[in-house]
Design a protein around this motif. Structure first.
Motif, PDB file in Angstrom:
ATOM      1  N   GLY A  37      36.892  47.831  40.745  1.00 55.99           N
ATOM      2  CA  GLY A  37      37.930  46.791  40.715  1.00 55.99           C
ATOM      3  C   GLY A  37      39.248  47.401  40.277  1.00 55.99           C
ATOM      4  O   GLY A  37      39.341  48.603  39.991  1.00 55.99           O
ATOM      5  N   SER A  38      40.270  46.552  40.197  1.00 64.57           N
ATOM      6  CA  SER A  38      41.611  47.045  39.885  1.00 64.57           C
ATOM      7  C   SER A  38      41.813  47.274  38.391  1.00 64.57           C
ATOM      8  O   SER A  38      42.544  48.179  37.983  1.00 64.57           O
ATOM      9  CB  SER A  38      42.663  46.025  40.335  1.00 64.57           C
ATOM     10  OG  SER A  38      42.423  45.622  41.651  1.00 64.57           O
ATOM     11  N   THR A  39      41.179  46.450  37.573  1.00 61.20           N
ATOM     12  CA  THR A  39      41.478  46.458  36.139  1.00 61.20           C
ATOM     13  C   THR A  39      41.268  47.812  35.455  1.00 61.20           C
ATOM     14  O   THR A  39      42.111  48.216  34.651  1.00 61.20           O
ATOM     15  CB  THR A  39      40.635  45.372  35.426  1.00 61.20           C
ATOM     16  OG1 THR A  39      40.795  44.144  36.140  1.00 61.20           O
ATOM     17  CG2 THR A  39      41.072  45.197  33.990  1.00 61.20           C
ATOM     18  N   PRO A  40      40.158  48.519  35.730  1.00 54.87           N
ATOM     19  CA  PRO A  40      39.934  49.744  34.947  1.00 54.87           C
ATOM     20  C   PRO A  40      40.773  50.950  35.383  1.00 54.87           C
ATOM     21  O   PRO A  40      40.747  51.977  34.702  1.00 54.87           O
ATOM     22  CB  PRO A  40      38.443  50.033  35.143  1.00 54.87           C
ATOM     23  CG  PRO A  40      38.069  49.344  36.389  1.00 54.87           C
ATOM     24  CD  PRO A  40      38.995  48.190  36.566  1.00 54.87           C
ATOM     25  N   GLY A 137      33.665  34.711  35.351  1.00 50.61           N
ATOM     26  CA  GLY A 137      32.973  35.142  34.141  1.00 50.61           C
ATOM     27  C   GLY A 137      31.899  36.192  34.367  1.00 50.61           C
ATOM     28  O   GLY A 137      31.170  36.540  33.434  1.00 50.61           O
ATOM     29  N   HIS A 138      31.799  36.730  35.592  1.00 54.09           N
ATOM     30  CA  HIS A 138      30.731  37.713  35.808  1.00 54.09           C
ATOM     31  C   HIS A 138      31.045  39.040  35.119  1.00 54.09           C
ATOM     32  O   HIS A 138      32.206  39.384  34.903  1.00 54.09           O
ATOM     33  CB  HIS A 138      30.421  37.919  37.304  1.00 54.09           C
ATOM     34  CG  HIS A 138      31.456  38.611  38.109  1.00 54.09           C
ATOM     35  ND1 HIS A 138      31.713  38.290  39.425  1.00 54.09           N
ATOM     36  CD2 HIS A 138      32.309  39.630  37.838  1.00 54.09           C
ATOM     37  CE1 HIS A 138      32.651  39.078  39.899  1.00 54.09           C
ATOM     38  NE2 HIS A 138      33.035  39.896  38.961  1.00 54.09           N
ATOM     39  N   ILE A 139      29.991  39.762  34.757  1.00 57.39           N
ATOM     40  CA  ILE A 139      30.111  41.171  34.371  1.00 57.39           C
ATOM     41  C   ILE A 139      29.187  41.950  35.289  1.00 57.39           C
ATOM     42  O   ILE A 139      28.102  41.481  35.615  1.00 57.39           O
ATOM     43  CB  ILE A 139      29.770  41.450  32.879  1.00 57.39           C
ATOM     44  CG1 ILE A 139      28.471  40.761  32.463  1.00 57.39           C
ATOM     45  CG2 ILE A 139      30.929  41.100  31.983  1.00 57.39           C
ATOM     46  CD1 ILE A 139      27.988  41.168  31.065  1.00 57.39           C
ATOM     47  N   ALA A 166      38.087  40.459  48.778  1.00 52.38           N
ATOM     48  CA  ALA A 166      38.456  40.611  50.193  1.00 52.38           C
ATOM     49  C   ALA A 166      39.645  41.559  50.363  1.00 52.38           C
ATOM     50  O   ALA A 166      39.789  42.200  51.406  1.00 52.38           O
ATOM     51  CB  ALA A 166      38.773  39.243  50.796  1.00 52.38           C
ATOM     52  N   ARG A 167      40.477  41.681  49.305  1.00 55.59           N
ATOM     53  CA  ARG A 167      41.660  42.544  49.425  1.00 55.59           C
ATOM     54  C   ARG A 167      41.315  44.009  49.674  1.00 55.59           C
ATOM     55  O   ARG A 167      42.158  44.777  50.115  1.00 55.59           O
ATOM     56  CB  ARG A 167      42.546  42.417  48.176  1.00 55.59           C
ATOM     57  CG  ARG A 167      41.918  42.949  46.902  1.00 55.59           C
ATOM     58  CD  ARG A 167      42.762  42.522  45.689  1.00 55.59           C
ATOM     59  NE  ARG A 167      42.406  43.190  44.444  1.00 55.59           N
ATOM     60  CZ  ARG A 167      41.391  42.840  43.664  1.00 55.59           C
ATOM     61  NH1 ARG A 167      40.604  41.848  44.017  1.00 55.59           N
ATOM     62  NH2 ARG A 167      41.164  43.486  42.538  1.00 55.59           N
ATOM     63  N   PHE A 168      40.080  44.397  49.365  1.00 58.72           N
ATOM     64  CA  PHE A 168      39.689  45.790  49.569  1.00 58.72           C
ATOM     65  C   PHE A 168      39.178  46.057  50.988  1.00 58.72           C
ATOM     66  O   PHE A 168      38.925  47.192  51.357  1.00 58.72           O
ATOM     67  CB  PHE A 168      38.598  46.187  48.572  1.00 58.72           C
ATOM     68  CG  PHE A 168      39.060  46.140  47.131  1.00 58.72           C
ATOM     69  CD1 PHE A 168      39.997  47.052  46.660  1.00 58.72           C
ATOM     70  CD2 PHE A 168      38.572  45.188  46.249  1.00 58.72           C
ATOM     71  CE1 PHE A 168      40.433  47.025  45.334  1.00 58.72           C
ATOM     72  CE2 PHE A 168      38.997  45.146  44.931  1.00 58.72           C
ATOM     73  CZ  PHE A 168      39.930  46.059  44.480  1.00 58.72           C
ATOM     74  N   ALA A 201      45.089  35.435  35.441  1.00 59.89           N
ATOM     75  CA  ALA A 201      43.937  34.918  36.197  1.00 59.89           C
ATOM     76  C   ALA A 201      42.625  35.079  35.427  1.00 59.89           C
ATOM     77  O   ALA A 201      41.640  34.404  35.744  1.00 59.89           O
ATOM     78  CB  ALA A 201      43.845  35.641  37.542  1.00 59.89           C
ATOM     79  N   LYS A 202      42.603  35.952  34.420  1.00 56.73           N
ATOM     80  CA  LYS A 202      41.370  36.178  33.657  1.00 56.73           C
ATOM     81  C   LYS A 202      41.330  35.395  32.353  1.00 56.73           C
ATOM     82  O   LYS A 202      40.334  35.426  31.640  1.00 56.73           O
ATOM     83  CB  LYS A 202      41.215  37.686  33.353  1.00 56.73           C
ATOM     84  CG  LYS A 202      41.161  38.583  34.579  1.00 56.73           C
ATOM     85  CD  LYS A 202      39.926  38.310  35.417  1.00 56.73           C
ATOM     86  CE  LYS A 202      39.905  39.083  36.715  1.00 56.73           C
ATOM     87  NZ  LYS A 202      39.769  40.506  36.563  1.00 56.73           N
ATOM     88  N   ALA A 203      42.419  34.671  32.038  1.00 53.06           N
ATOM     89  CA  ALA A 203      42.522  34.052  30.711  1.00 53.06           C
ATOM     90  C   ALA A 203      41.396  33.052  30.444  1.00 53.06           C
ATOM     91  O   ALA A 203      40.815  33.034  29.354  1.00 53.06           O
ATOM     92  CB  ALA A 203      43.882  33.367  30.562  1.00 53.06           C
TER      93      ALA A 203
HETATM   94  P1  PGA Z   1      39.056  43.231  39.028  1.00 55.69           P
HETATM   95  O1  PGA Z   1      37.492  42.926  39.087  1.00 55.69           O
HETATM   96  O2  PGA Z   1      39.227  44.225  37.948  1.00 55.69           O
HETATM   97  O3  PGA Z   1      39.407  43.798  40.361  1.00 55.69           O
HETATM   98  O4  PGA Z   1      39.717  41.933  38.734  1.00 55.69           O
HETATM   99  C1  PGA Z   1      36.829  42.623  37.906  1.00 55.69           C
HETATM  100  C2  PGA Z   1      35.395  42.229  38.192  1.00 55.69           C
HETATM  101  O5  PGA Z   1      35.139  41.561  39.214  1.00 55.69           O
HETATM  102  O6  PGA Z   1      34.518  42.568  37.397  1.00 55.69           O
END
Ligand code: PGA
Length: 260
Positions: A37-40, A137-139, A166-168, A201-203
């Motif tokens: 994903g993008s976050t890490p 809320g998935h991990i 889908a963006r990927f 969006a994650k708040a």
């Molecule tokens: P994101 O994905 O970092 O691209 O938002 C996070 C995830 O789905 O665990």
């Protein structure tokens, strides 16, 4: 659970990269569980910069995957194996022999899942598992109502997750429906869990996971069960936390030697 509120994604990446560097200096062959994903990405960029400058020796680090799409052809650029090799393994100067992941193209997916769970245990277990969080809320790819005791297994993605990812892909229909993911029980066996979340969006998902009840409908709330779980959030992702000021005060007063 510790919650660390950082100014932005770059600061979060730097903090977690420092934590990984400290782990590798104590345990050079540590097994690092990575997320896609993008976050890490800021974590991987900061860690690769530290490795390039000689601030940390990553040459004996081992990397393992959290989850994988089922059914993408081998070598597909968006398979998580390809992503982790491209974003993490190669930038750190490691070879594929330092890397392990589940086989999403296996003929027998159930056997591949069981095999991966076994391989993680045989490798000595994950020392630090980096996690993202889905808007639902998935991990990993443990979607809502995943068993909190689940092991590595096949899961079906929600419509929301397929849309989010889908963006990927060239078109939304190309996002696979099925995935292999480390189970929540598997993830909880890692010695240190570090969840990074950035952006508004994650708040809501962060607030439910951190301050809501432990519930399978919010898989990330399982971090509440772990003795060493750290949630690193930027201001936007922290915006739903009622205890934000307490988390700020606690971290500000923390002795630096403790790390996260
Ligand atoms: P994101 O994905 O970092 O691209 O938002 C996070 C995830 O789905 O665990």
């Amino acid at each position: 659970m510790e919650v660390v509120i950082v100014p932005d994604a770059v600061a979060g990446g730097e903090l977690i990269a420092e934590t990984i560097a400290a782990l590798l200096s104590r345990k050079p062959g540590a097994l690092l569980g990575v997320a896609t994903g993008s976050t890490p990405l800021p974590v991987y960029e900061a860690l690769a910069a530290k490795a390039a400058s000689g601030a940390v020796d990553v040459s004996r680090a081992r990397i393992c995957q959290l989850d994988e799409y089922v059914g993408l052809p081998a070598g597909h650029p968006e398979s998580y194996r390809s992503v982790v090799l491209r974003e993490v393994v190669r930038p750190l100067g490691l070879g594929e022999d330092a890397f392990m992941g589940p086989d999403g193209a296996a003929g027998d997916i159930a056997a591949a899942c069981a095999e991966y769970d076994r391989a993680l245990a045989e490798a000595g277990g994950v020392d630090l598992q980096l996690l993202g969080i889905g808007t639902d809320g998935h991990i990993g790819f443990n979607e809502p109502c995943s068993s909190l005791a689940s092991r590595t297994r096949i899961k079906t993605l929600t419509r929301q997750t397929r849309q989010d990812n889908a963006r990927f892909f060239d078109s939304p229909e190309e996002v696979p429906h099925h995935v292999i993911t480390q189970g929540i029980g598997t993830i909880l066996e890692a010695r240190h869990l570090v969840l990074l979340a950035t952006g508004e969006a994650k708040a809501e998902a962060v607030a439910l996971a951190v301050e809501g009840p432990l519930a399978a409908v919010v898989p990330a709330s399982a971090l509440q069960l772990h003795p060493h779980a750290t949630v690193v959030v930027d201001e936007a992702a922290a915006s739903g936390l009622k205890l934000a000021d307490y988390f700020r005060d606690t971290y500000a007063a923390k002795p630096q030697w403790q790390g996260i």
